[in-house]
Design a protein around this motif. Sequence first.
Motif, PDB file in Angstrom:
ATOM      1  N   UNK A   2      -0.597  64.053  44.920  1.00  0.00           N
ATOM      2  CA  UNK A   2      -0.820  63.276  46.142  1.00  0.00           C
ATOM      3  C   UNK A   2      -2.054  62.400  45.949  1.00  0.00           C
ATOM      4  N   UNK A   3      -1.879  61.093  46.049  1.00  0.00           N
ATOM      5  CA  UNK A   3      -2.987  60.159  45.882  1.00  0.00           C
ATOM      6  C   UNK A   3      -3.078  59.230  47.078  1.00  0.00           C
ATOM      7  N   UNK A   4      -4.296  58.772  47.363  1.00  0.00           N
ATOM      8  CA  UNK A   4      -4.511  57.687  48.315  1.00  0.00           C
ATOM      9  C   UNK A   4      -5.391  56.658  47.628  1.00  0.00           C
ATOM     10  N   UNK A   5      -5.244  55.425  48.089  1.00  0.00           N
ATOM     11  CA  UNK A   5      -6.003  54.333  47.494  1.00  0.00           C
ATOM     12  C   UNK A   5      -7.011  53.806  48.514  1.00  0.00           C
ATOM     13  N   UNK A   6      -8.274  53.876  48.168  1.00  0.00           N
ATOM     14  CA  UNK A   6      -9.326  53.312  48.997  1.00  0.00           C
ATOM     15  C   UNK A   6     -10.050  54.319  49.866  1.00  0.00           C
ATOM     16  N   UNK A   7     -11.288  53.965  50.215  1.00  0.00           N
ATOM     17  CA  UNK A   7     -12.132  54.834  51.037  1.00  0.00           C
ATOM     18  C   UNK A   7     -11.583  54.976  52.452  1.00  0.00           C
ATOM     19  N   UNK A  28     -21.409  56.327  49.808  1.00  0.00           N
ATOM     20  CA  UNK A  28     -22.661  56.951  49.368  1.00  0.00           C
ATOM     21  C   UNK A  28     -22.370  58.038  48.339  1.00  0.00           C
ATOM     22  N   UNK A  29     -21.373  58.877  48.621  1.00  0.00           N
ATOM     23  CA  UNK A  29     -20.992  59.931  47.682  1.00  0.00           C
ATOM     24  C   UNK A  29     -20.505  59.350  46.356  1.00  0.00           C
ATOM     25  N   UNK A  30     -19.813  58.213  46.408  1.00  0.00           N
ATOM     26  CA  UNK A  30     -19.364  57.554  45.185  1.00  0.00           C
ATOM     27  C   UNK A  30     -20.559  57.084  44.355  1.00  0.00           C
ATOM     28  N   UNK A  31     -21.521  56.439  45.024  1.00  0.00           N
ATOM     29  CA  UNK A  31     -22.715  55.964  44.308  1.00  0.00           C
ATOM     30  C   UNK A  31     -23.475  57.109  43.660  1.00  0.00           C
ATOM     31  N   UNK A  32     -23.500  58.242  44.336  1.00  0.00           N
ATOM     32  CA  UNK A  32     -24.207  59.418  43.824  1.00  0.00           C
ATOM     33  C   UNK A  32     -23.358  60.250  42.870  1.00  0.00           C
ATOM     34  N   UNK A  33     -22.122  59.792  42.629  1.00  0.00           N
ATOM     35  CA  UNK A  33     -21.177  60.485  41.735  1.00  0.00           C
ATOM     36  C   UNK A  33     -20.942  61.931  42.176  1.00  0.00           C
ATOM     37  N   UNK A  34     -20.779  62.120  43.493  1.00  0.00           N
ATOM     38  CA  UNK A  34     -20.597  63.455  44.050  1.00  0.00           C
ATOM     39  C   UNK A  34     -19.198  63.707  44.596  1.00  0.00           C
ATOM     40  N   UNK A  35     -18.307  62.735  44.494  1.00  0.00           N
ATOM     41  CA  UNK A  35     -16.950  62.915  45.004  1.00  0.00           C
ATOM     42  C   UNK A  35     -15.958  62.567  43.895  1.00  0.00           C
ATOM     43  N   UNK A  37     -12.994  61.068  41.941  1.00  0.00           N
ATOM     44  CA  UNK A  37     -12.185  59.857  42.128  1.00  0.00           C
ATOM     45  C   UNK A  37     -11.831  59.266  40.773  1.00  0.00           C
ATOM     46  N   UNK A  38     -10.954  58.290  40.809  1.00  0.00           N
ATOM     47  CA  UNK A  38     -10.626  57.495  39.626  1.00  0.00           C
ATOM     48  C   UNK A  38     -10.839  56.043  40.006  1.00  0.00           C
ATOM     49  N   UNK A  39     -11.300  55.250  39.052  1.00  0.00           N
ATOM     50  CA  UNK A  39     -11.506  53.829  39.285  1.00  0.00           C
ATOM     51  C   UNK A  39     -10.818  53.081  38.129  1.00  0.00           C
ATOM     52  N   UNK A  40      -9.502  52.832  38.259  1.00  0.00           N
ATOM     53  CA  UNK A  40      -8.764  52.180  37.178  1.00  0.00           C
ATOM     54  C   UNK A  40      -9.148  50.710  36.973  1.00  0.00           C
ATOM     55  N   UNK A  41      -9.740  50.095  37.982  1.00  0.00           N
ATOM     56  CA  UNK A  41     -10.219  48.714  37.900  1.00  0.00           C
ATOM     57  C   UNK A  41     -11.463  48.630  38.785  1.00  0.00           C
ATOM     58  N   UNK A  42     -12.302  47.625  38.591  1.00  0.00           N
ATOM     59  CA  UNK A  42     -13.578  47.577  39.315  1.00  0.00           C
ATOM     60  C   UNK A  42     -13.493  47.726  40.834  1.00  0.00           C
ATOM     61  N   UNK A  45     -10.118  52.145  44.010  1.00  0.00           N
ATOM     62  CA  UNK A  45     -10.462  53.562  44.035  1.00  0.00           C
ATOM     63  C   UNK A  45      -9.208  54.369  44.319  1.00  0.00           C
ATOM     64  N   UNK A  46      -9.005  55.411  43.538  1.00  0.00           N
ATOM     65  CA  UNK A  46      -7.880  56.312  43.734  1.00  0.00           C
ATOM     66  C   UNK A  46      -8.447  57.717  43.919  1.00  0.00           C
ATOM     67  N   UNK A  47      -7.989  58.389  44.964  1.00  0.00           N
ATOM     68  CA  UNK A  47      -8.410  59.757  45.230  1.00  0.00           C
ATOM     69  C   UNK A  47      -7.187  60.656  45.176  1.00  0.00           C
ATOM     70  N   UNK A  48      -7.235  61.690  44.339  1.00  0.00           N
ATOM     71  CA  UNK A  48      -6.178  62.698  44.276  1.00  0.00           C
ATOM     72  C   UNK A  48      -6.462  63.707  45.380  1.00  0.00           C
TER      73      UNK A  48
END
Length: 60
Positions: A2-7, A28-35, A37-42, A45-48
């Motif tokens: 199950x994936x969703x795209x975007x915050x 904020x969690x993304x910047x701190x690398x605390x959540x 995720x996958x970032x296939x392109x700049x 954002x993909x979240x499983x």
Amino acid sequence: MRNVRGAKALSEYLESIGAPISESTIFTLLREKKIPHQRPAPRILIFNLDVIDEWLGVKS
């Protein structure tokens, strides 16, 4: 898987399971690398959701 795209989509999912987190907090969690995720392109954002549930400690 199950994936969703975007915050926004992740925030909506989290609200639906009773664990609300705002989009700004997600970024904020993304910047701190605390959540997980996958970032296939700049700007993509993909979240499983299975991994997010595990990260939150939610039992499926």
